[in-house]
Motif scaffolding. Structure first.
Motif, short mmCIF file in Angstrom:
data_model
loop_
_atom_site.label_atom_id
_atom_site.label_comp_id
_atom_site.label_asym_id
_atom_site.label_seq_id
_atom_site.Cartn_x
_atom_site.Cartn_y
_atom_site.Cartn_z
N ALA A 1 0.84 -1.21 0.00
CA ALA A 1 0.00 0.00 0.00
C ALA A 1 0.87 1.26 0.00
N GLU A 2 1.95 1.23 0.75
CA GLU A 2 2.88 2.37 0.77
C GLU A 2 3.52 2.58 -0.60
N GLN A 3 3.85 1.49 -1.28
CA GLN A 3 4.44 1.60 -2.62
C GLN A 3 3.45 2.23 -3.59
N PHE A 4 2.19 1.85 -3.51
CA PHE A 4 1.17 2.46 -4.36
C PHE A 4 0.96 3.93 -3.99
N ALA A 5 0.98 4.23 -2.70
CA ALA A 5 0.83 5.62 -2.26
C ALA A 5 1.97 6.48 -2.78
N ALA A 6 3.19 5.95 -2.75
CA ALA A 6 4.34 6.69 -3.28
C ALA A 6 4.22 6.88 -4.78
N LEU A 7 3.71 5.87 -5.47
CA LEU A 7 3.50 5.97 -6.91
C LEU A 7 2.47 7.06 -7.22
N ALA A 8 1.39 7.10 -6.44
CA ALA A 8 0.37 8.13 -6.63
C ALA A 8 0.93 9.52 -6.34
N ALA A 9 1.77 9.64 -5.31
CA ALA A 9 2.38 10.93 -4.98
C ALA A 9 3.29 11.39 -6.12
N THR A 10 4.03 10.46 -6.71
CA THR A 10 4.89 10.80 -7.84
C THR A 10 4.04 11.29 -9.01
N ALA A 11 2.94 10.61 -9.28
CA ALA A 11 2.06 11.01 -10.38
C ALA A 11 1.47 12.40 -10.15
N ARG A 12 1.10 12.69 -8.89
CA ARG A 12 0.58 14.03 -8.58
C ARG A 12 1.65 15.10 -8.77
N ALA A 13 2.85 14.80 -8.30
CA ALA A 13 3.94 15.78 -8.35
C ALA A 13 4.41 16.05 -9.77
N THR A 14 4.22 15.09 -10.65
CA THR A 14 4.73 15.24 -12.01
C THR A 14 3.61 15.36 -13.04
N ALA A 15 2.40 15.69 -12.61
CA ALA A 15 1.25 15.74 -13.49
C ALA A 15 1.46 16.73 -14.64
N ALA A 16 2.18 17.80 -14.40
CA ALA A 16 2.39 18.81 -15.45
C ALA A 16 3.61 18.49 -16.32
N THR A 17 4.35 17.46 -15.99
CA THR A 17 5.53 17.09 -16.76
C THR A 17 5.11 16.34 -18.02
N LYS A 18 5.58 16.85 -19.16
CA LYS A 18 5.24 16.20 -20.41
C LYS A 18 6.48 16.19 -21.28
N ARG A 19 6.87 15.03 -21.73
CA ARG A 19 8.03 14.89 -22.61
C ARG A 19 7.64 15.29 -24.02
N ALA A 20 8.48 16.10 -24.62
CA ALA A 20 8.20 16.56 -25.98
C ALA A 20 8.44 15.42 -26.96
N CYS A 21 7.60 15.37 -27.98
CA CYS A 21 7.79 14.38 -29.04
C CYS A 21 8.92 14.84 -29.94
N PRO A 22 9.67 13.91 -30.49
CA PRO A 22 10.80 14.30 -31.37
C PRO A 22 10.35 14.91 -32.67
#
Length: 102
Positions: free
Chosen positions: A81-102
């Motif tokens: 459960a902690e691993q999933f919570a950390a994964l969700a926190a990472t997703a929240r923190a990086t929600a605006a991060t978008k890799r540009a297409c080449p």
């Protein structure tokens, strides 16, 4: 803030009968006879699933006369459960991060 989730444990818990067993064992320690009654599964099938859960470290056994009782190891579930919570926190923190297409 990268995290990983225990994929082996997810595979073990992804089986519907194993998840039902874990759910039942979260409420109380049960023997195979109780689990057969609760799940309707055949004893041999249930024993195989319990072996997988035991080998994965999800449950532990307690011999009691001619019966074996099974108990859920809550720390294993808590860690997942902690691993999933950390994964969700990472997703929240990086929600605006978008890799540009080449």
């Amino acid at each position: 803030m990268m995290t990983s989730v225990d994929t082996d444990l997810i595979r073990v818990l992804s089986d519907p009968l194993r998840l039902r067993i874990v759910t039942l064992l979260a409420r109380e320690t049960l023997c195979t006879t109780h689990l057969v009654e609760e799940t309707g599964a055949r004893q041999t099938n249930l024993s195989n699933h319990l072996r997988v859960l035991r080998e994965a470290g999800v449950v532990e056994t307690e011999p009691c006369g001619r019966f074996t009782y099974y108990r859920l190891k809550p720390d294993v579930i808590h860690t997942l459960a902690e691993q999933f919570a950390a994964l969700a926190a990472t997703a929240r923190a990086t929600a605006a991060t978008k890799r540009a297409c080449p």
